[in-house]
Design a protein around this motif. Structure first.
Motif, PDB file in Angstrom:
ATOM      1  N   UNK A 163     -27.391 -27.110   4.678  1.00 33.48           N
ATOM      2  CA  UNK A 163     -27.783 -26.505   3.401  1.00 33.48           C
ATOM      3  C   UNK A 163     -27.191 -27.241   2.214  1.00 33.48           C
ATOM      4  N   UNK A 164     -25.946 -27.686   2.335  1.00 30.06           N
ATOM      5  CA  UNK A 164     -25.328 -28.412   1.216  1.00 30.06           C
ATOM      6  C   UNK A 164     -25.895 -29.822   1.079  1.00 30.06           C
ATOM      7  N   UNK A 165     -26.491 -30.336   2.166  1.00 30.99           N
ATOM      8  CA  UNK A 165     -27.059 -31.674   2.132  1.00 30.99           C
ATOM      9  C   UNK A 165     -28.504 -31.726   1.678  1.00 30.99           C
ATOM     10  N   UNK A 166     -29.085 -30.588   1.351  1.00 35.38           N
ATOM     11  CA  UNK A 166     -30.487 -30.580   0.928  1.00 35.38           C
ATOM     12  C   UNK A 166     -30.620 -30.159  -0.524  1.00 35.38           C
ATOM     13  N   UNK A 167     -31.740 -30.459  -1.082  1.00 35.47           N
ATOM     14  CA  UNK A 167     -32.019 -30.068  -2.465  1.00 35.47           C
ATOM     15  C   UNK A 167     -32.538 -28.637  -2.499  1.00 35.47           C
ATOM     16  N   UNK A 168     -32.580 -28.078  -3.700  1.00 37.29           N
ATOM     17  CA  UNK A 168     -33.136 -26.728  -3.840  1.00 37.29           C
ATOM     18  C   UNK A 168     -34.614 -26.707  -3.435  1.00 37.29           C
ATOM     19  N   UNK A 169     -35.331 -27.778  -3.731  1.00 44.00           N
ATOM     20  CA  UNK A 169     -36.750 -27.846  -3.358  1.00 44.00           C
ATOM     21  C   UNK A 169     -36.908 -27.851  -1.839  1.00 44.00           C
ATOM     22  N   UNK A 170     -36.048 -28.577  -1.139  1.00 46.68           N
ATOM     23  CA  UNK A 170     -36.089 -28.586   0.326  1.00 46.68           C
ATOM     24  C   UNK A 170     -35.755 -27.198   0.876  1.00 46.68           C
ATOM     25  N   UNK A 171     -34.786 -26.531   0.244  1.00 47.24           N
ATOM     26  CA  UNK A 171     -34.420 -25.169   0.659  1.00 47.24           C
ATOM     27  C   UNK A 171     -35.612 -24.231   0.481  1.00 47.24           C
ATOM     28  N   UNK A 172     -36.286 -24.328  -0.643  1.00 48.87           N
ATOM     29  CA  UNK A 172     -37.432 -23.451  -0.919  1.00 48.87           C
ATOM     30  C   UNK A 172     -38.547 -23.643   0.099  1.00 48.87           C
ATOM     31  N   UNK A 173     -38.639 -24.834   0.678  1.00 49.74           N
ATOM     32  CA  UNK A 173     -39.697 -25.128   1.648  1.00 49.74           C
ATOM     33  C   UNK A 173     -39.364 -24.644   3.057  1.00 49.74           C
ATOM     34  N   UNK A 174     -38.113 -24.218   3.279  1.00 48.23           N
ATOM     35  CA  UNK A 174     -37.709 -23.758   4.606  1.00 48.23           C
ATOM     36  C   UNK A 174     -38.366 -22.432   4.965  1.00 48.23           C
ATOM     37  N   UNK A 175     -38.632 -22.268   6.239  1.00 48.35           N
ATOM     38  CA  UNK A 175     -39.089 -20.980   6.757  1.00 48.35           C
ATOM     39  C   UNK A 175     -37.878 -20.321   7.405  1.00 48.35           C
ATOM     40  N   UNK A 176     -37.156 -19.514   6.639  1.00 46.90           N
ATOM     41  CA  UNK A 176     -35.934 -18.897   7.117  1.00 46.90           C
ATOM     42  C   UNK A 176     -36.171 -17.582   7.832  1.00 46.90           C
ATOM     43  N   UNK A 177     -37.407 -17.198   7.985  1.00 46.80           N
ATOM     44  CA  UNK A 177     -37.729 -15.962   8.677  1.00 46.80           C
ATOM     45  C   UNK A 177     -38.593 -16.278   9.873  1.00 46.80           C
TER      46      UNK A 177
END
Length: 70
Positions: free
Chosen positions: A51-65
């Motif tokens: 998580x710390x190695x990714x950008x906010x845009x990459x985080x937003x693209x994750x399917x966390x559910x």
């Protein structure tokens, strides 16, 4: 970076809606782990590192559910 299925479980549970918030929540949770909870500690550390190695845009693209019915 891809979040593994195993990493999706704690990230889904502690997701605050932002990458920084999730990292903070996981870091706080990690502080409550007992010394013998090594597997969960390693999983949490791996999640935090990704998580710390990714950008906010990459985080937003994750399917966390994940779909646990698969």
């Amino acid at each position: 970076m891809n979040i593994t299925f195993d990493e999706q479980q704690p990230t889904s549970l502690y997701n605050t809606g932002t990458r920084e918030g999730l990292v903070a929540a996981l870091t706080e949770m990690r502080g409550y782990l007992a010394a013998d909870e090594t597997e969960l500690r390693e999983l949490t550390d791996s999640s935090i590192k990704k998580l710390t190695g990714m950008s906010d845009a990459e985080y937003e693209a994750l399917d966390l559910f994940p779909d646990f019915q698969e």
